[in-house]
Design a protein around this motif. Structure first.
Motif, PDB file in Angstrom:
ATOM      1  N   ASP A   1       0.428  -1.149   0.138  1.00 36.79           N
ATOM      2  CA  ASP A   1       0.175   0.489  -0.034  1.00 36.79           C
ATOM      3  C   ASP A   1       0.834   1.416  -0.254  1.00 36.79           C
ATOM      4  O   ASP A   1       1.681   1.325   0.566  1.00 36.79           O
ATOM      5  CB  ASP A   1      -0.669  -0.311   1.337  1.00 36.79           C
ATOM      6  N   LYS A   2       0.266   2.210  -0.899  1.00 37.34           N
ATOM      7  CA  LYS A   2       1.012   3.302  -0.727  1.00 37.34           C
ATOM      8  C   LYS A   2       1.492   4.240   0.502  1.00 37.34           C
ATOM      9  O   LYS A   2       2.535   4.595   0.348  1.00 37.34           O
ATOM     10  CB  LYS A   2      -0.082   4.690  -1.587  1.00 37.34           C
ATOM     11  N   ASN A   3       0.684   4.118   1.385  1.00 38.04           N
ATOM     12  CA  ASN A   3       0.556   4.570   2.775  1.00 38.04           C
ATOM     13  C   ASN A   3       0.975   3.609   3.646  1.00 38.04           C
ATOM     14  O   ASN A   3       1.581   4.743   4.880  1.00 38.04           O
ATOM     15  CB  ASN A   3      -0.875   4.790   3.510  1.00 38.04           C
ATOM     16  N   PHE A   4       1.495   2.893   3.269  1.00 35.00           N
ATOM     17  CA  PHE A   4       2.018   2.085   4.755  1.00 35.00           C
ATOM     18  C   PHE A   4       3.137   2.632   4.897  1.00 35.00           C
ATOM     19  O   PHE A   4       2.986   2.836   6.102  1.00 35.00           O
ATOM     20  CB  PHE A   4       3.462   1.131   3.508  1.00 35.00           C
ATOM     21  N   ASN A   5       4.682   3.132   4.717  1.00 34.28           N
ATOM     22  CA  ASN A   5       5.345   4.085   5.023  1.00 34.28           C
ATOM     23  C   ASN A   5       5.306   4.686   6.560  1.00 34.28           C
ATOM     24  O   ASN A   5       5.247   4.841   6.591  1.00 34.28           O
ATOM     25  CB  ASN A   5       6.679   4.440   3.544  1.00 34.28           C
ATOM     26  N   PHE A   6       3.433   5.481   5.475  1.00 32.70           N
ATOM     27  CA  PHE A   6       3.366   6.658   6.465  1.00 32.70           C
ATOM     28  C   PHE A   6       2.804   6.165   7.960  1.00 32.70           C
ATOM     29  O   PHE A   6       2.994   6.964   8.780  1.00 32.70           O
ATOM     30  CB  PHE A   6       2.496   7.158   5.319  1.00 32.70           C
ATOM     31  N   LEU A   7       2.134   5.582   7.728  1.00 35.16           N
ATOM     32  CA  LEU A   7       0.973   5.338   8.979  1.00 35.16           C
ATOM     33  C   LEU A   7       2.551   4.848   9.880  1.00 35.16           C
ATOM     34  O   LEU A   7       2.328   5.299  10.727  1.00 35.16           O
ATOM     35  CB  LEU A   7       0.054   3.589   8.597  1.00 35.16           C
ATOM     36  N   LEU A   8       2.961   3.915   9.888  1.00 34.79           N
ATOM     37  CA  LEU A   8       4.205   3.011  10.705  1.00 34.79           C
ATOM     38  C   LEU A   8       5.837   4.104  10.863  1.00 34.79           C
ATOM     39  O   LEU A   8       5.828   4.036  12.012  1.00 34.79           O
ATOM     40  CB  LEU A   8       5.426   2.527  10.013  1.00 34.79           C
ATOM     41  N   HIS A   9       5.835   5.203  10.125  1.00 37.27           N
ATOM     42  CA  HIS A   9       6.833   6.079  10.699  1.00 37.27           C
ATOM     43  C   HIS A   9       6.075   7.675  10.788  1.00 37.27           C
ATOM     44  O   HIS A   9       6.580   7.956  12.071  1.00 37.27           O
ATOM     45  CB  HIS A   9       7.144   6.652   9.074  1.00 37.27           C
ATOM     46  N   SER A  10       5.022   8.048  10.458  1.00 34.66           N
ATOM     47  CA  SER A  10       4.822   8.918  11.053  1.00 34.66           C
ATOM     48  C   SER A  10       3.541   8.679  11.709  1.00 34.66           C
ATOM     49  O   SER A  10       2.986  10.000  12.570  1.00 34.66           O
ATOM     50  CB  SER A  10       4.212  10.087   9.309  1.00 34.66           C
ATOM     51  N   ILE A  11       2.735   8.372  11.772  1.00 39.50           N
ATOM     52  CA  ILE A  11       1.833   8.119  13.121  1.00 39.50           C
ATOM     53  C   ILE A  11       1.812   7.328  13.648  1.00 39.50           C
ATOM     54  O   ILE A  11       2.033   7.522  15.210  1.00 39.50           O
ATOM     55  CB  ILE A  11       0.854   6.890  12.239  1.00 39.50           C
ATOM     56  N   PHE A  12       2.890   6.319  13.262  1.00 38.43           N
ATOM     57  CA  PHE A  12       3.261   4.814  14.766  1.00 38.43           C
ATOM     58  C   PHE A  12       4.304   5.666  15.168  1.00 38.43           C
ATOM     59  O   PHE A  12       5.350   5.082  15.638  1.00 38.43           O
ATOM     60  CB  PHE A  12       2.798   3.693  14.685  1.00 38.43           C
TER      61      PHE A  12
END
Length: 638
Positions: A136-147
């Motif tokens: 998914d395009k947003n996989f890295n964003f979720l882990l880096h910026s949210i978690f």
């Protein structure tokens, strides 16, 4: 199966959001509803009551190679319920971040392991309990910026509408938690992990999961057509008879295409572009609709006819040909062309080109935008842009002058499709533009429509009602700048929305302009006075553009007050301020100069003095008053 709480839900399950799912769509309204639901869960005799939260539909899946080390859990794709689970996971992360020790008599480290991630023995590998699929395009964003996993590298171009929503949810919960004391945070944690009750359903393996997803997601916050189409294309890809490696490749292409589209549409976070408008615009180039362009509703119907199990049942267009059957090539060709248009669509809506801005100021219909897109896709040559778009601007402005329109929206849309599908050349379109601009002008056809603007009883009247007036005043501004041999702008097309059209002699004239207006109407029959006032005040020469609401601060003040302020305003204002007084004579003089400028904007347009008088002042009795003519004498001379 009976409902279970979040602790039980997360104890033996790992959740993944599959690539056919929509991105995170919850905004302020849905987040507030979730927070209010939690806040309103009652406590009776120190026991928190259960709260039914809904059904979660899951599909069992396999871990990736990097996740194979974890044991005692099963992996599931979330088919329905991902918006709730995403929101609750973000809330739990922020709540755990807000404590040093933990909640509900359990240490923070243990709670992180239960609800956020588990680490292997070395601590170098993590398996998140909830995340997007790796593809998914947003996989890295979720882990880096949210978690807040800094070991995860953000993708280039990671910002889009869905990541913006994720970041908003994180900040929303941060702000809510920040005002809670430790006791309140502990109660909130218990409500989330033990009170919320979920009905868990696992989808049978022999069902088409994408079809189930599409059906289920008709509930709640509606999916966009673009989101549903991605799911449909993945579903159809899995049904192809091509080798598995081809299907995997095509699925990746679909994900990459949608990632590019979402990124482009959300590139300007202050003006995120509508997904379904974009989809319908591209479809208006890709297929020929019955109307000039596809509406969003008709586009949805059409695109799901193109991509269904039996598309050959449906017409390609009005030619009588049928749609081609589903194939790798059909899907691949469509997603490539759709994603190629996305950066161009962004460019049109965020252009630095003054010419494009002027065109969209004149007319922002879909047919105009797809024409701009077709030309921009065809060539980067700025001289071609200047010529083709310059011609378009002239045509659109002429269309806005009542009585002499030369082109309808179907023409622009057909030009766009012809260029996009290589059925015509830009040179060929330029010749058609030139032919249209050479259409003869019949001045009598202009006079009556302009005069009719003064007949309205409600709303704007006279030239104040002319749809192209503001654009025309901006063009006249540029003319006055050159006439004054100036190089600095006072206002530009970028100021369009902050600029107002104002009357020099105000509509509420009685405080400071009564002598001027009454002097003009003196001697008229009582029945004609009101019409004469309306024409004078709303004639072209009495109207100007003012930036930043200047006239609202001047209110209905006197000419001397306005003159002083106009001296430092736009070139329109400066031109007006050159006069010692402001009267019917000055309004007539300026109006005539403006109509002569209008002549220069339209090839073949020439006004006589009589034409100008009729356009500016509506009726003979008003014209006679403006120019101090004696109607009786004129009658005897006749």
């Amino acid at each position: 199966m009976s409902a279970i709480n979040l602790t039980d839900l997360f104890s033996t399950r790992i959740f993944r959001i599959p690539d056919y799912q929509r991105g995170y769509a919850w905004e302020d309204k849905q987040l507030n509803e979730l927070w209010d639901d939690l806040d309103e869960i009652p406590t009776v005799n120190d026991e928190i009551k259960n709260h039914y939260t809904g059904t979660i539909y899951l599909e069992e899946t396999n871990p990736t190679e990097a996740e194979n080390w974890i044991s005692g859990v099963k992996f599931y794709n979330v088919v329905d319920g991902q918006q709730r689970l995403t929101s609750i996971s973000i809330l739990l992360f922020e709540l755990l971040k807000a404590t040093e020790i933990g909640y509900a008599e359990k240490k923070k480290e243990k709670l992180i392991e239960t609800f956020v991630y588990e680490s292997n023995m070395s601590g170098e590998s993590k398996v998140y309990k909830f995340s997007y699929a790796f593809t998914d395009k947003n996989f890295n964003f979720l882990l880096h910026s949210i978690f807040e996993d800094n070991k995860v590298v953000l993708n280039q171009g990671h910002l889009n509408h869905h990541t913006k929503n994720l970041a908003f949810a994180k900040k929303f919960f941060q702000d809510k938690i920040a005002i809670l004391d430790d006791s309140q945070k502990n109660i909130l944690f218990k409500k989330i992990t033990t009170s919320l009750q979920f009905d868990i359903r696992t989808i049978e393996k022999d069902l088409d999961v994408q079809a189930v997803f599409e059906t289920m997601n008709n509930r709640g916050k509606p999916l966009s057509t673009l989101e549903k189409l991605k799911n449909r294309l993945i579903y159809l890809t899995e049904k192809l008879t091509n080798p598995d490696e081809d299907k995997q490749s095509l699925r990746k292409k679909i994900n990459d295409a949608w990632g590019k589209i979402y990124t482009c549409l959300a590139q300007n976070p202050e003006h995120i572009l509508d997904e379904d408008v974009f989809l319908s615009a591209h479809l208006s180039l890709f297929r020929k609709p019955v109307e000039s362009t596809f509406s969003e509703k008709v586009a949805e119907e059409k695109v799901f006819h193109m991509f269904c199990n039996k598309p050959e049942k449906y017409d390609l267009d009005e030619s009588g040909k049928k749609e081609e059957p589903i194939s790798y090539k059909k899907i691949d060709d469509y997603i490539l062309k759709l994603s190629e248009l996305a950066p161009i669509w962004y460019q049109i809506h965020n252009s630095n080109s003054k010419l494009i801005k002027r065109i969209l100021t004149l007319e922002s219909r879909k047919d105009i935008k797809i024409f701009l897109a077709a030309i921009l896709k065809q060539t980067n040559d700025t001289s071609i842009h200047a010529n083709t778009f310059g011609n378009l601007e002239k045509i659109l402005f002429r269309n806005c002058v009542p009585g002499i329109g030369i082109m309808d929206e179907r023409t622009t849309a057909n030009w766009a499709r012809d260029i996009y599908n290589a059925e015509d050349t830009i040179e060929g379109i330029n010749q058609k533009q030139t032919n249209l601009l050479g259409t003869a002008v019949a001045v009598p056809n202009i006079i009556q429509p302009f005069k009719s603007l003064f007949t309205y009883e409600r709303g704007n009247k006279g030239f104040h009602r002319w749809s192209a007036l503001k654009y025309f005043l901006f063009e006249y501004e540029e003319h006055l700048k050159h006439k004054a041999q100036e190089t600095n702008d006072k206002v530009t097309i970028d100021d369009y929305l902050e600029t107002t059209i104002e009357h020099v002699i105000p509509q509420q004239f009685w405080d400071n302009w009564q002598d001027t207006v009454n002097g003009f109407t003196a001697g008229l029959e009582e029945d004609n006075i009101e019409q004469a006032r309306k024409v004078l005040i709303n004639s072209l020469g009495n109207l100007t553009i003012l930036k930043n609401g200047k006239n609202s601060s001047l209110g209905n003040k006197s000419w001397l007050d306005k003159k002083e302020r106009f001296r430092t305003g736009s070139y329109n204002e400066i031109d007006i301020s050159q006069h010692d007084t402001w009267s019917k004579v000055k309004i007539a003089q300026r109006g005539k100069e403006m109509l002569k400028f209008l002549e220069s904007k339209i090839n073949g347009l020439t006004f006589s003095d009589t034409d100008i008088e009729k356009i500016l002042f509506y009726d003979d009795f008003i014209i006679d008053k403006i120019y101090d003519r004696n109607p009786a004498a004129n009658s005897s001379l006749a």
